[in-house]
Design an enzyme around this catalytic site. Structure first.
Site, PDB file in Angstrom:
ATOM      1  N   LYS A  81     -34.671 -28.938 -36.839  1.00 10.39           N
ATOM      2  CA  LYS A  81     -34.649 -27.820 -35.898  1.00 10.39           C
ATOM      3  C   LYS A  81     -34.719 -26.443 -36.565  1.00 10.39           C
ATOM      4  O   LYS A  81     -35.142 -25.464 -35.938  1.00 10.39           O
ATOM      5  CB  LYS A  81     -33.389 -27.893 -35.039  1.00 10.39           C
ATOM      6  CG  LYS A  81     -33.351 -29.052 -34.066  1.00 10.39           C
ATOM      7  CD  LYS A  81     -34.271 -28.812 -32.886  1.00 10.39           C
ATOM      8  CE  LYS A  81     -34.062 -29.845 -31.795  1.00 10.39           C
ATOM      9  NZ  LYS A  81     -34.869 -29.558 -30.596  1.00 10.39           N
ATOM     10  N   ASP A 110     -27.787 -29.614 -27.640  1.00  5.56           N
ATOM     11  CA  ASP A 110     -27.117 -30.904 -27.786  1.00  5.56           C
ATOM     12  C   ASP A 110     -26.612 -31.099 -29.203  1.00  5.56           C
ATOM     13  O   ASP A 110     -26.128 -32.171 -29.542  1.00  5.56           O
ATOM     14  CB  ASP A 110     -28.074 -32.045 -27.412  1.00  5.56           C
ATOM     15  CG  ASP A 110     -28.119 -32.302 -25.914  1.00  5.56           C
ATOM     16  OD1 ASP A 110     -27.069 -32.197 -25.273  1.00  5.56           O
ATOM     17  OD2 ASP A 110     -29.210 -32.607 -25.399  1.00  5.56           O
TER      18      ASP A 110
END
Length: 376
Positions: A81, A110
């Site tokens: 990410k 999340d």
């Protein structure tokens, strides 16, 4: 186009949630920006992540070669990410007036995206606020806090955390939403995040060529809201129809298969989400920006169980690859699609044969998701 459910073999056989589209390989789109890789190469600690060949999986899947793109160590974090968060924040800050004060970068997560935003906010001298839905492991929340972020716990699912984060920046000139999903009216920053992921695929191309492989036959991508899958489609469908065909398949938890449900319906649909160890994939709504790419450019989609993901993670660990439940989903999905009852039809839909090369994206290491250790 076809939509079929197949029953996998074994004593606990279940019907395999499966979708395939025969025309996906002929669809084309614009290629991603060429500037992203150079930007990432200038960040502290940048290095291409490993591409590991696993002959044992090639034998099991009945293909020529299997490679795993191992994102367990990416820019100092245990998941991919950081690629999207860093590029998007760079673009956000570059557009702000010179001499302005720090901004508060807000997001919902999340787990991995929120930690990446927090880390990059700190790197660029900014502040971060991260909204975390229920079901995220407490240790993952602590990891985000340890990056210096202000964490807000949301007693609801991921989609509710996204709504809360969006509301937190409404009307504020010193706050910016850095979300990795899009909806009508909010698409520019998610688009930059998707562009950031292009570095992963550029690295993979170079690494495959070093192994003597010009192009994979199948690339398997874990999907939450679909942003990484969008990046995969943009990369492989942006090379033009003259390039070697590459089949693209997404994998989701069977408790949160919003991409599969949307493809099956032919339009975006939201699905209720349940508990899953694949926390980073526990998303109920497809990104509006990703949807056109997924609808036209994906060859297939499949959903797997937590148990199947855990089995795949153990097999990867035995082969020396650290993979959390989300990362192992790609291997679990490939196993489900390429083996068992109905595999002949599924392999034909994907164009996979005994000489094919398969690339699995392992998007997180075990350190990214404490559920990984608990499922062993």
């Amino acid at each position: 186009m076809s939509k079929t459910s197949f029953r996998s073999g074994g004593p606990a056989a279940r019907r395999l949630p499966w979708y395939a589209r025969s025309a996906a390989g002929t669809w084309t789109c614009a290629p991603p920006s060429a500037d992203v890789r150079d930007f990432h190469a200038g960040l502290p600690g940048y290095a291409p992540t490993a591409l590991t060949e696993l002959p044992s999986l090639a034998t099991e899947f009945g293909v020529g070669r299997v490679f795993v793109k191992d994102e367990s160590a990416r820019l100092g974090l245990p998941a991919f990410k950081a690629l999207g968060a860093s590029w998007a924040i760079h673009r956000v800050l570059a557009r702000r007036p010179a001499g302005g004060g720090p901004v508060r970068l807000v997001t919902a997560t999340d787990g991995n995206h929120g930690r990446a935003v927090a880390r990059m906010a700190r790197l660029f001298g900014q502040r971060a606020q991260v909204f975390v839905p229920r079901g995220v492991h407490p240790a993952a929340v602590t990891a985000i806090e340890d990056e210096g972020a202000d964490v807000v716990l949301v007693p609801g699912p991921y989609d509710e955390a996204v709504r809360r984060a969006a509301n937190a920046v409404a009307g504020g000139s010193d706050t910016v939403l850095v979300q990795d999903t899009a909806w009508p009216g909010y698409e520019r920053i998610p688009g930059w995040i998707v562009e950031g992921y292009s570095t992963l695929f550029a690295e993979t191309d170079e690494q495959l060529r070093a192994f003597g492989v010009e192009a994979p036959g199948l690339v398997v991508v874990p999907a939450g809201v679909g942003s990484l899958a969008q990046a995969a489609v943009a990369h492989y469908r942006g090379r033009g129809p003259e390039s070697a065909p590459v089949a693209l398949m997404t994998v989701e938890p069977d408790t949160a298969a919003c991409v599969l449900a949307s493809l099956t319906r032919g339009e975006p649909v939201s699905v209720p989400t349940g508990a899953t160890t694949m926390a980073g994939l526990n998303c109920g709504t497809v990104s509006s920006l990703a949807w056109p790419y997924l609808r036209h450019g994906l060859d297939a989609a499949v959903a797997v169980t937590d148990a199947e993901s855990a089995d795949a993670a153990r097999a990867l660990a035995a082969a020396g690859v650290s993979s959390g439940p989300c990362g192992a989903a790609s291997s679990a999905g490939a196993r489900a699609a390429l083996t068992g009852d109905g595999a002949t039809v599924r392999r034909r839909a994907l164009g996979v044969g005994p000489a094919s090369t398969v690339v699995l994206l392992s998007t997180e290491g075990t350190a990214a998701n404490p559920h990984a250790e608990e499922s062993r």
